[in-house]
Design a protein around this motif. Sequence first.
Motif, PDB file in Angstrom:
ATOM      1  N   ASP A  29       0.811  -1.224   0.000  1.00  0.00           N
ATOM      2  CA  ASP A  29       0.000   0.000   0.000  1.00  0.00           C
ATOM      3  C   ASP A  29       0.844   1.274   0.000  1.00  0.00           C
ATOM      4  O   ASP A  29       0.471   2.268  -0.618  1.00  0.00           O
ATOM      5  N   VAL A  30       1.939   1.261   0.746  1.00  0.00           N
ATOM      6  CA  VAL A  30       2.675   2.515   0.948  1.00  0.00           C
ATOM      7  C   VAL A  30       4.131   2.442   0.477  1.00  0.00           C
ATOM      8  O   VAL A  30       4.893   3.382   0.669  1.00  0.00           O
ATOM      9  N   GLY A  31       4.526   1.345  -0.157  1.00  0.00           N
ATOM     10  CA  GLY A  31       5.878   1.255  -0.695  1.00  0.00           C
ATOM     11  C   GLY A  31       6.917   0.925   0.360  1.00  0.00           C
ATOM     12  O   GLY A  31       6.597   0.640   1.517  1.00  0.00           O
ATOM     13  N   HIS A  32       8.171   0.983  -0.033  1.00  0.00           N
ATOM     14  CA  HIS A  32       9.283   0.630   0.847  1.00  0.00           C
ATOM     15  C   HIS A  32      10.532   1.367   0.375  1.00  0.00           C
ATOM     16  O   HIS A  32      10.509   2.080  -0.652  1.00  0.00           O
ATOM     17  N   THR A  33      11.637   1.193   1.099  1.00  0.00           N
ATOM     18  CA  THR A  33      12.842   1.977   0.822  1.00  0.00           C
ATOM     19  C   THR A  33      13.378   1.734  -0.587  1.00  0.00           C
ATOM     20  O   THR A  33      13.826   2.674  -1.256  1.00  0.00           O
ATOM     21  N   GLN A  34      13.355   0.487  -1.051  1.00  0.00           N
ATOM     22  CA  GLN A  34      13.878   0.218  -2.403  1.00  0.00           C
ATOM     23  C   GLN A  34      13.051   0.959  -3.457  1.00  0.00           C
ATOM     24  O   GLN A  34      13.584   1.477  -4.433  1.00  0.00           O
ATOM     25  N   GLU A  35      11.748   0.968  -3.250  1.00  0.00           N
ATOM     26  CA  GLU A  35      10.883   1.707  -4.187  1.00  0.00           C
ATOM     27  C   GLU A  35      11.232   3.197  -4.158  1.00  0.00           C
ATOM     28  O   GLU A  35      11.287   3.864  -5.201  1.00  0.00           O
ATOM     29  N   ALA A  36      11.485   3.695  -2.943  1.00  0.00           N
ATOM     30  CA  ALA A  36      11.814   5.118  -2.793  1.00  0.00           C
ATOM     31  C   ALA A  36      13.127   5.441  -3.500  1.00  0.00           C
ATOM     32  O   ALA A  36      13.257   6.483  -4.157  1.00  0.00           O
ATOM     33  N   LYS A  37      14.122   4.553  -3.373  1.00  0.00           N
ATOM     34  CA  LYS A  37      15.411   4.796  -4.042  1.00  0.00           C
ATOM     35  C   LYS A  37      15.223   4.783  -5.557  1.00  0.00           C
ATOM     36  O   LYS A  37      15.817   5.578  -6.283  1.00  0.00           O
ATOM     37  N   LYS A  38      14.390   3.853  -6.029  1.00  0.00           N
ATOM     38  CA  LYS A  38      14.138   3.767  -7.473  1.00  0.00           C
ATOM     39  C   LYS A  38      13.464   5.058  -7.968  1.00  0.00           C
ATOM     40  O   LYS A  38      13.847   5.610  -8.993  1.00  0.00           O
TER      41      LYS A  38
END
Length: 146
Positions: free
Chosen positions: A7-16
């Motif tokens: 639902d809210v993503g994660h750190t790897q998604e944020a880095k991408k």
Amino acid sequence: MLWFYSDVGHTQEAKKELVEIVQFDSSEEVFITPKPTRLIQRILQIASDKDSIILDSFAGSGTTAHAVPKQNAEDGGQRQFILVEMEPKVAVDVTAERVRRVAMGYTNANGKAVGGLGSGFQFCRLSEKPLFEADGQLYTALLSGL
Ligand SMILES: C[S@@+](CC[C@H](N)C(=O)[O-])C[C@H]1O[C@@H](n2cnc3c(N)ncnc32)[C@H](O)[C@@H]1O
């Protein structure tokens, strides 16, 4: 309340998300724990009104300034944001650069054109002078030529 990665993503998604928008000279320069825009959007959905001013005094990679116009585009809001970043190089090369590209559009790391979300921003350098004039306007001498 549980917030799932789905639902809210994660750190790897944020880095991408981040490296698709802003270029870094080396992988060591990429933030260790950026937040995904989906996470900040969830917070905005719960904790802001459509005309709120959102303050992020630890701006870092500028996720908040990315999430605010995204959320506005999704729900017709007119939220604004104020970000504070104390590292000049981060503020100029990462935070402001991300905000500019999100607003105006950019070509991502895969060569795909991504449309701008249309918001704008002013970049100010803080000093011993107050940021705002008595009438609520920004003290213009602080505005940078960015
Ligand atoms: C962990 S990062 C923020 C991450 C951000 N939420 C994101 O998604 O990218 C923290 C940032 O706050 C900045 N910072 C730390 N102390 C600060 C202060 N007192 N005032 C302004 N910025 C500060 C650091 O330079 C760093 O860039």
